[in-house]
Enzyme design. Structure first.
Site, PDB file in Angstrom:
ATOM      1  N   HIS A 193      36.391   8.946  22.287  1.00 53.28           N
ATOM      2  CA  HIS A 193      36.242  10.370  22.812  1.00 53.28           C
ATOM      3  C   HIS A 193      37.300  10.736  23.683  1.00 53.28           C
ATOM      4  CE1 HIS A 193      34.290  14.193  23.869  1.00 53.28           C
ATOM      5  NE2 HIS A 193      34.200  13.749  25.029  1.00 53.28           N
ATOM      6  N   ASP A 251      32.521  15.969  19.214  1.00 47.60           N
ATOM      7  CA  ASP A 251      33.775  15.898  18.275  1.00 47.60           C
ATOM      8  C   ASP A 251      33.236  16.383  16.686  1.00 47.60           C
ATOM      9  OD1 ASP A 251      34.982  15.117  20.149  1.00 47.60           O
ATOM     10  OD2 ASP A 251      34.238  13.029  20.285  1.00 47.60           O
TER      11      ASP A 251
HETATM   12  P1  NAI Z   1      29.446  19.910  36.471  1.00 54.03           P
HETATM   13  O1  NAI Z   1      30.444  19.588  37.391  1.00 54.03           O
HETATM   14  O2  NAI Z   1      29.233  21.386  36.029  1.00 54.03           O
HETATM   15  O3  NAI Z   1      28.180  19.195  36.621  1.00 54.03           O
HETATM   16  C1  NAI Z   1      28.033  17.783  36.864  1.00 54.03           C
HETATM   17  C2  NAI Z   1      26.607  17.571  37.565  1.00 54.03           C
HETATM   18  O4  NAI Z   1      26.790  16.143  37.988  1.00 54.03           O
HETATM   19  C3  NAI Z   1      26.640  18.251  39.088  1.00 54.03           C
HETATM   20  O5  NAI Z   1      25.489  19.025  38.892  1.00 54.03           O
HETATM   21  C4  NAI Z   1      26.656  17.285  40.094  1.00 54.03           C
HETATM   22  O6  NAI Z   1      25.849  17.479  41.302  1.00 54.03           O
HETATM   23  C5  NAI Z   1      26.096  16.090  39.419  1.00 54.03           C
HETATM   24  N1  NAI Z   1      26.069  15.070  39.879  1.00 54.03           N
HETATM   25  C6  NAI Z   1      27.375  14.406  40.559  1.00 54.03           C
HETATM   26  N2  NAI Z   1      27.004  13.159  40.964  1.00 54.03           N
HETATM   27  C7  NAI Z   1      25.978  13.002  40.691  1.00 54.03           C
HETATM   28  C8  NAI Z   1      25.051  11.518  40.862  1.00 54.03           C
HETATM   29  N3  NAI Z   1      25.357  10.528  41.362  1.00 54.03           N
HETATM   30  N4  NAI Z   1      23.771  11.338  40.269  1.00 54.03           N
HETATM   31  C9  NAI Z   1      23.484  12.667  39.747  1.00 54.03           C
HETATM   32  N5  NAI Z   1      24.159  13.854  39.344  1.00 54.03           N
HETATM   33  C10 NAI Z   1      25.299  13.932  40.021  1.00 54.03           C
HETATM   34  O7  NAI Z   1      30.009  18.986  35.309  1.00 54.03           O
HETATM   35  P2  NAI Z   1      29.792  19.313  33.603  1.00 54.03           P
HETATM   36  O8  NAI Z   1      30.649  20.365  32.915  1.00 54.03           O
HETATM   37  O9  NAI Z   1      28.383  19.532  33.485  1.00 54.03           O
HETATM   38  O10 NAI Z   1      30.418  17.742  33.087  1.00 54.03           O
HETATM   39  C11 NAI Z   1      29.755  16.707  33.523  1.00 54.03           C
HETATM   40  C12 NAI Z   1      30.414  15.635  32.614  1.00 54.03           C
HETATM   41  O11 NAI Z   1      30.499  15.642  31.150  1.00 54.03           O
HETATM   42  C13 NAI Z   1      32.004  15.572  33.000  1.00 54.03           C
HETATM   43  O12 NAI Z   1      32.100  14.170  33.255  1.00 54.03           O
HETATM   44  C14 NAI Z   1      32.639  15.709  31.736  1.00 54.03           C
HETATM   45  O13 NAI Z   1      33.886  15.352  31.540  1.00 54.03           O
HETATM   46  C15 NAI Z   1      31.600  15.417  30.835  1.00 54.03           C
HETATM   47  N6  NAI Z   1      31.740  15.818  29.269  1.00 54.03           N
HETATM   48  C16 NAI Z   1      31.622  15.104  28.471  1.00 54.03           C
HETATM   49  C17 NAI Z   1      31.663  15.446  27.197  1.00 54.03           C
HETATM   50  C18 NAI Z   1      31.436  14.473  25.822  1.00 54.03           C
HETATM   51  O14 NAI Z   1      31.705  15.048  24.741  1.00 54.03           O
HETATM   52  N7  NAI Z   1      30.975  13.427  26.162  1.00 54.03           N
HETATM   53  C19 NAI Z   1      31.920  17.015  26.718  1.00 54.03           C
HETATM   54  C20 NAI Z   1      32.114  17.739  28.084  1.00 54.03           C
HETATM   55  C21 NAI Z   1      32.094  17.380  29.250  1.00 54.03           C
END
Ligand code: NAI
Length: 346
Positions: free
Chosen positions: A209, A182
């Site tokens: 957030h 942000d």
């Molecule tokens: P993605 O689906 O590309 O990757 C998520 C990864 O987490 C996958 O590799 C999956 O295998 C893994 N995963 C699922 N369950 C798991 C577990 N129990 N233990 C370990 N790994 C596990 O998703 P992406 O795009 O990487 O987003 C991840 C998270 O980050 C989402 O919740 C998203 O909303 C959040 N996010 C947060 C932001 C922030 O500003 N804080 C900004 C953008 C995304």
């Protein structure tokens, strides 16, 4: 930052060669390392000269990511861990644990729509952190600094706090919701509108957030610029909707990953610097707070050797920001309470 990381990486490599122990050994674990955020974040942490060991954990795909990243000629050792049975080894001895595990948004979804899946993932990962992470020092058990990226951050941070409390390892100084993206967005959008050098821009972003809980304080932005009220309103809305802008542009292929990895790397770097005793490390983060009546709130935080050294106040707000602050409180309160309730019921 990339350029400065690369530069300092070179100087650090030579420094290590001649004067070992110049900076302490630091292990960073990334949970969800094979994901859209996890992969570029792994890359950026491999470039960070403050990292000596990098543990890449995911339920699938980490051997490949770890093999790939490990070929980069920087000083840290990279190990990939896959599957629940290896989570303990990934976590043991970590100084900083970054959590980008979980599902991202698709068009039309709010961050809260992710709650049902991500709350369970975060709960189980935090249960493992409580078990494996306390670094038993000379007298006190110290938890790693936890950087929570998984959404909805407004709920996942309270879930983590409850899990740690139950395990008897909660230290409010060591739990951070990562809201740096942000800030990154607010800086970029402000620089574009104010026509100032983006590298010099500072804008605090407070609240939470998600949507209107993201409250950029453009009245405190520096360098100062004479923006109209309408321009401030538009900049605020664009910052609040920045995540949705990316979700829509990716059209079903996920949410922000590259800018998030950058933001996550900036925040983790601040944590490492703080742990290493660098002075005046200040970043915005969603932490346990008494800045408002809400138990968790994002604001500027000074990070030191034990995590949060000081949660800084909001400073003077414009009338528009004061209004935004009052508007965001009910939504943020509900998201916090939802997280706490989930942690107790499940
Ligand atoms: P993605 O689906 O590309 O990757 C998520 C990864 O987490 C996958 O590799 C999956 O295998 C893994 N995963 C699922 N369950 C798991 C577990 N129990 N233990 C370990 N790994 C596990 O998703 P992406 O795009 O990487 O987003 C991840 C998270 O980050 C989402 O919740 C998203 O909303 C959040 N996010 C947060 C932001 C922030 O500003 N804080 C900004 C953008 C995304």
């Amino acid at each position: 930052m990339l350029r400065s990381i690369l530069r300092s990486s070179t100087s650090n490599a030579s420094r290590r060669g001649f004067a070992s122990g110049a900076s302490p050994e630091r292990k960073v674990a990334i949970l969800g390392a094979a994901g859209g955020i996890g992969q570029p974040l792994s890359l950026l942490m491999k470039l960070n000269p403050l990292v000596t060991r990098l543990a890449l954990y995911d339920i699938a795909g980490t051997p490949g990511v770890a093999a790939d990243v490990s070929h980069i000629n920087t000083g840290s050792e990279v190990v990939g861990y896959m599957g629940d049975e290896n989570l303990g080894k990934a976590l043991e001895g970590s100084d900083v644990v970054i959590i980008p595990a979980g599902v991202p948004r698709k068009p039309g979804m709010t961050r809260d729509d992710l709650f049902n899946i991500n709350a369970g993932i975060v709960k189980s990962l935090c249960t493992a952190i409580a078990k494996y992470c306390p670094n038993v020092g000379t007298s006190v058990a110290q938890m790693a600094l936890v950087n929570m990226i998984s959404n909805p951050v407004n709920s996942t941070v309270p879930i983590a706090a409850e899990v740690f409390k139950k395990a008897g390892t909660y230290d409010e100084k060591r739990l951070f919701g990562v809201t740096t993206l942000d800030v990154v967005r607010a800086k970029t959008f402000y620089a574009g509108k104010a026509k100032v050098n983006v590298a010099e821009v500072n804008v605090p972003v407070v609240g939470g957030h998600a949507g209107i809980t993201i409250l950029p304080l453009f009245s405190q932005a520096t360098p100062k610029a004479n923006l109209s009220d309408d321009e401030i309103v538009a900049l605020t809305k664009r910052t609040q909707d920045g995540g949705t802008e990316v979700v829509e542009a990716k059209a079903g292929k996920g949410s922000a990953t590259l800018s998030m990895a950058y933001a996550g790397a900036v925040f983790a770097d601040a944590c490492l610097k703080g742990l290493n005793g660098a002075p005046d490390v200040v970043e915005c983060s969603f932490v346990q707070s008494t800045v408002t009546e809400l138990p968790f709130f994002a604001s500027k935080v000074r990070i030191g050797k034990n995590g949060v050294d000081e949660v800084l106040g909001l400073g003077a707000l414009s009338d528009f920001e004061k209004e935004g602050l009052e508007k965001l409180k009910p939504e943020l309160k509900a998201s916090i309470e939802k997280g706490i309730k989930f942690a107790h019921q499940n």
